[in-house]
Scaffold this active site. Structure first.
Site, PDB file in Angstrom:
ATOM      1  N   LYS A 102       0.841  -1.192   0.000  1.00 12.65           N
ATOM      2  CA  LYS A 102       0.000   0.000   0.000  1.00 12.65           C
ATOM      3  C   LYS A 102       0.879   1.246   0.000  1.00 12.65           C
ATOM      4  O   LYS A 102       1.408   1.668   1.028  1.00 12.65           O
ATOM      5  CB  LYS A 102      -0.912   0.025   1.235  1.00 12.65           C
ATOM      6  CG  LYS A 102      -2.101   0.940   1.014  1.00 12.65           C
ATOM      7  CD  LYS A 102      -2.668   1.533   2.283  1.00 12.65           C
ATOM      8  CE  LYS A 102      -2.120   2.890   2.626  1.00 12.65           C
ATOM      9  NZ  LYS A 102      -2.057   3.901   1.577  1.00 12.65           N
ATOM     10  N   GLU A 117       8.801   2.293  11.070  1.00  8.83           N
ATOM     11  CA  GLU A 117       9.808   3.353  11.004  1.00  8.83           C
ATOM     12  C   GLU A 117       9.066   4.669  10.849  1.00  8.83           C
ATOM     13  O   GLU A 117       8.326   4.866   9.884  1.00  8.83           O
ATOM     14  CB  GLU A 117      10.789   3.102   9.850  1.00  8.83           C
ATOM     15  CG  GLU A 117      11.770   1.969  10.135  1.00  8.83           C
ATOM     16  CD  GLU A 117      12.532   2.112  11.444  1.00  8.83           C
ATOM     17  OE1 GLU A 117      12.790   3.256  11.881  1.00  8.83           O
ATOM     18  OE2 GLU A 117      12.851   1.079  12.071  1.00  8.83           O
ATOM     19  N   CYS A 142      12.687  11.903   6.679  1.00 11.04           N
ATOM     20  CA  CYS A 142      12.636  11.599   8.111  1.00 11.04           C
ATOM     21  C   CYS A 142      13.996  11.809   8.762  1.00 11.04           C
ATOM     22  O   CYS A 142      14.094  11.904   9.973  1.00 11.04           O
ATOM     23  CB  CYS A 142      12.163  10.174   8.324  1.00 11.04           C
ATOM     24  SG  CYS A 142      13.234   8.990   7.536  1.00 11.04           S
ATOM     25  N   GLU A 187       7.764  17.412  14.591  1.00 16.43           N
ATOM     26  CA  GLU A 187       8.264  17.199  13.229  1.00 16.43           C
ATOM     27  C   GLU A 187       7.506  18.114  12.265  1.00 16.43           C
ATOM     28  O   GLU A 187       6.285  18.067  12.206  1.00 16.43           O
ATOM     29  CB  GLU A 187       8.057  15.737  12.808  1.00 16.43           C
ATOM     30  CG  GLU A 187       8.591  15.460  11.412  1.00 16.43           C
ATOM     31  CD  GLU A 187       8.354  14.017  10.956  1.00 16.43           C
ATOM     32  OE1 GLU A 187       7.227  13.530  11.079  1.00 16.43           O
ATOM     33  OE2 GLU A 187       9.327  13.407  10.472  1.00 16.43           O
TER      34      GLU A 187
HETATM   35  P1  NAD Z   1       1.464   8.770   7.068  1.00 14.31           P
HETATM   36  O1  NAD Z   1       1.700   8.206   8.412  1.00 14.31           O
HETATM   37  O2  NAD Z   1       0.360   9.710   6.892  1.00 14.31           O
HETATM   38  O3  NAD Z   1       1.215   7.585   6.018  1.00 14.31           O
HETATM   39  C1  NAD Z   1       2.139   6.529   5.830  1.00 14.31           C
HETATM   40  C2  NAD Z   1       1.422   5.372   5.165  1.00 14.31           C
HETATM   41  O4  NAD Z   1       0.503   4.818   6.101  1.00 14.31           O
HETATM   42  C3  NAD Z   1       0.582   5.786   3.953  1.00 14.31           C
HETATM   43  O5  NAD Z   1       0.623   4.792   2.962  1.00 14.31           O
HETATM   44  C4  NAD Z   1      -0.795   5.904   4.548  1.00 14.31           C
HETATM   45  O6  NAD Z   1      -1.839   5.783   3.606  1.00 14.31           O
HETATM   46  C5  NAD Z   1      -0.785   4.738   5.523  1.00 14.31           C
HETATM   47  N1  NAD Z   1      -1.811   4.811   6.564  1.00 14.31           N
HETATM   48  C6  NAD Z   1      -2.423   5.900   7.067  1.00 14.31           C
HETATM   49  N2  NAD Z   1      -3.344   5.530   7.987  1.00 14.31           N
HETATM   50  C7  NAD Z   1      -3.278   4.183   8.079  1.00 14.31           C
HETATM   51  C8  NAD Z   1      -3.982   3.214   8.854  1.00 14.31           C
HETATM   52  N3  NAD Z   1      -4.939   3.567   9.717  1.00 14.31           N
HETATM   53  N4  NAD Z   1      -3.668   1.908   8.695  1.00 14.31           N
HETATM   54  C9  NAD Z   1      -2.678   1.532   7.827  1.00 14.31           C
HETATM   55  N5  NAD Z   1      -2.012   2.401   7.046  1.00 14.31           N
HETATM   56  C10 NAD Z   1      -2.302   3.717   7.181  1.00 14.31           C
HETATM   57  O7  NAD Z   1       2.860   9.389   6.600  1.00 14.31           O
HETATM   58  P2  NAD Z   1       3.186  10.214   5.282  1.00 14.31           P
HETATM   59  O8  NAD Z   1       2.580  11.568   5.398  1.00 14.31           O
HETATM   60  O9  NAD Z   1       2.907   9.400   4.077  1.00 14.31           O
HETATM   61  O10 NAD Z   1       4.784  10.324   5.384  1.00 14.31           O
HETATM   62  C11 NAD Z   1       5.428  11.244   6.182  1.00 14.31           C
HETATM   63  C12 NAD Z   1       5.843  10.620   7.506  1.00 14.31           C
HETATM   64  O11 NAD Z   1       6.638   9.468   7.261  1.00 14.31           O
HETATM   65  C13 NAD Z   1       6.716  11.546   8.327  1.00 14.31           C
HETATM   66  O12 NAD Z   1       6.329  11.491   9.676  1.00 14.31           O
HETATM   67  C14 NAD Z   1       8.115  10.971   8.150  1.00 14.31           C
HETATM   68  O13 NAD Z   1       9.026  11.250   9.174  1.00 14.31           O
HETATM   69  C15 NAD Z   1       7.814   9.512   8.052  1.00 14.31           C
HETATM   70  N6  NAD Z   1       8.916   8.811   7.400  1.00 14.31           N
HETATM   71  C16 NAD Z   1       9.683   7.973   8.145  1.00 14.31           C
HETATM   72  C17 NAD Z   1      10.755   7.314   7.552  1.00 14.31           C
HETATM   73  C18 NAD Z   1      11.586   6.352   8.342  1.00 14.31           C
HETATM   74  O14 NAD Z   1      12.345   5.594   7.757  1.00 14.31           O
HETATM   75  N7  NAD Z   1      11.457   6.348   9.640  1.00 14.31           N
HETATM   76  C19 NAD Z   1      11.039   7.517   6.213  1.00 14.31           C
HETATM   77  C20 NAD Z   1      10.236   8.384   5.481  1.00 14.31           C
HETATM   78  C21 NAD Z   1       9.162   9.025   6.082  1.00 14.31           C
END
Ligand code: NAD
Length: 478
Positions: free
Chosen positions: A172, A249, A283, A379
């Site tokens: 996804k 992560e 991130c 963040e």
């Molecule tokens: P997000 O948490 O909004 O979404 C991440 C993914 O989770 C998306 O595919 C989203 O559709 C899905 N999702 C959302 N709600 C869900 C649920 N209830 N059940 C299952 N899946 C669900 O994050 P984003 O806006 O896409 O990305 C930005 C965030 O990601 C920032 O906080 C950033 O720091 C983090 N990030 C972390 C890393 C790492 O390696 N730690 C790397 C890149 C980004």
């Protein structure tokens, strides 16, 4: 204006509503209209994966590896096309997309090669007529859930080890960037991945994400995203009857410390690259700069000088250092954080404005930021850097560790003793010395501490396969 409708029609064709996939550099550039999946589609994807998992898991690992390596080669031969799509869809500059695509190809080749030695170990037995050995086996169906900011490389560093280990996958991607994922699936299909082994579901997290995570056939979930979503997914998994592995992560609030004896030109360069490269949407981005008082004046001077030459613009335009932010939601969020920096008493020393029509925000630097202010603690995930002065090295280290996150932490210093104190004391999964907080190598393990990760299994490196597999121990008497 480039249309990707054909790609969308082939791969992003759920039976729910639809939305426009829009280029963040140009609101008039609709790349494609994509059709979102429903909960039923998500369940069907899990079932498709379940029906293929034994077959794929039964293929000898070197043959699975061969398919992944071939996919990496195919992506390499279409690298420019994939990079351009990534820039249009996510916004980063073309050189940044090229680097991400190169990493993506390398990841498929790396895990493809590792599949050749995906096996167990032989151990001595105390009984002369017994042999003991272990055999690595896949988990079955695993879910891979990814964010939009690295829409090629993050899926790659999960999908490649998951498939190498012999799992069937439900993938996804973020709804903001489904086409980059689709292009990768196309390469995997061409490389010979059997249909149904990898199933992409594009839809709202709260709908299809929850459905996938909660499904009883899903044996492991690897999610990269925000800390709030990670915490929610953790709760859903904990409430399942079936034990489900989890790898999360999450967000970051990374600091770069500039020591009193640091090379200030280097420090300014690392701060600018870490804070504004990738539009700050990483991130591992440097969002806090913690500088020892003695170095503060010189650092600010160099930082502002360096930013004079920093150009924001559409990612496809040559000479641009920083592209737009990904979408209107993130744009509003960044501008809201900039307002909070001003209203909470921060001193704006660079940028702070937006430059329409694309979603461009100036590289923004606040001085005099302290714990308790939102832009110090939370963040932002945009091009906003906050600067805090520390009287002593101990105070600087305390400031680094004073937030809830623990992704990366960096120090610019020439003092061997303090560098070593920093390596030992920084609460972060990755520590960088005289290097930017951003930038990771695929052969090295990666994962955050504190609220930046679940602290279960690391990603990348050879060890990534551990999360996607388990082991049988065999006692063979003769
Ligand atoms: P997000 O948490 O909004 O979404 C991440 C993914 O989770 C998306 O595919 C989203 O559709 C899905 N999702 C959302 N709600 C869900 C649920 N209830 N059940 C299952 N899946 C669900 O994050 P984003 O806006 O896409 O990305 C930005 C965030 O990601 C920032 O906080 C950033 O720091 C983090 N990030 C972390 C890393 C790492 O390696 N730690 C790397 C890149 C980004």
């Amino acid at each position: 204006m480039r249309s990707y409708q054909e790609l969308a029609d082939r791969w992003v064709r759920g039976s729910g509503g639809s939305l426009n996939d829009v280029d963040p550099a140009d609101p008039d550039h609709v790349m494609a209209r994509v059709r979102l999946s429903t909960k039923e589609d998500a369940r069907a994807a899990v079932e498709a994966a379940r029906s293929k998992s034994a077959g794929w898991g039964g293929i000898p690992p070197p043959r699975r590896g061969g398919i992944l390596m071939k996919a990496g080669e195919l992506m390499e031969s279409a690298a420019e096309e994939l990079s351009e799509l990534l820039t249009y869809e996510e916004g980063k500059t073309l050189p940044e997309s090229r680097a991400e695509v190169a990493r993506t190809c390398a990841l498929f080749k790396f895990y493809g090669a590792i599949a050749y030695k995906f096996g167990g170990v032989a151990l001595p037995s105390s009984d002369p007529n017994t042999r003991i050995f272990t055999a690595k086996v896949p988990l079955g169906v695993v879910a891979v859930i990814t964010p939009w900011n690295f829409p090629a490389s993050i899926p790659a560093w999960k999908l490649a080890p998951a498939l190498a280990a012999g799992n069937a996958v439900v993938f996804k991607p973020a709804t903001k960037t489904p086409l980059t994922g689709a292009k990768m699936l196309e390469a995997l299909e061409k490389a010979g991945l059997p249909p149904g082994v990898l199933n992409m579901v594009v839809g709202r997290g709260g709908e299809v994400g929850d459905t996938i995570v909660a499904h009883e056939a899903v044996r492991a979930v690897s999610l990269t995203g925000s800390t709030a979503v990670g915490a929610h997914v953790g709760k859903v998994l904990a409430s399942k009857d079936e034990m489900t592995r989890m790898q999360l992560e999450l967000g970051g609030k990374n600091a770069l410390v500039v020591d009193s004896d640091a090379d200030l030109a280097l420090a300014a360069d690392l701060a600018v690259r870490g804070a504004f490269g990738l539009t700050g949407q990483s991130c591992t981005a440097t969002s806090r700069l913690i500088v020892l008082e003695k170095a503060a004046g010189g650092l600010k001077e160099r930082l502002l000088e360096r930013l004079k030459a920093w150009k924001a613009g559409p990612g496809t335009q040559p000479g641009v250092n920083m592209g737009p932010v990904v979408d209107p939601d993130q744009y509003r969020k960044d501008l809201d954080y900039i307002e909070s920096g001003k209203s909470e008493g921060g001193k704006l020393i660079h940028g702070g404005g937006a430059t329409p029509p694309g979603l461009l925000i100036e590289p923004t630097v606040f001085d005099a930021i302290s714990p308790g202010m939102r832009i110090f603690d939370e963040e932002v995930f945009g091009p906003v850097l906050s600067l805090t002065e520390a009287a002593t090295f101990d105070e600087a280290l305390e400031l680094v560790n004073s937030v809830g996150y623990g992704h990366t932490a960096g120090i610019v210093s020439n003092d061997n003793r303090r560098i070593n104190q920093f390596i030992d004391g920084a609460q972060a999964g990755v520590v960088k010395v005289n290097k930017p907080t951003v930038g990771l190598e695929l052969q090295a393990p990666f994962g955050g501490l504190k609220k930046s990760g679940a602290g279960t299994w690391k990603e990348m490196g050879e060890g990534a396969l551990e999360f996607y597999s388990t082991e049988k121990t065999v006692y063979l008497g003769y």
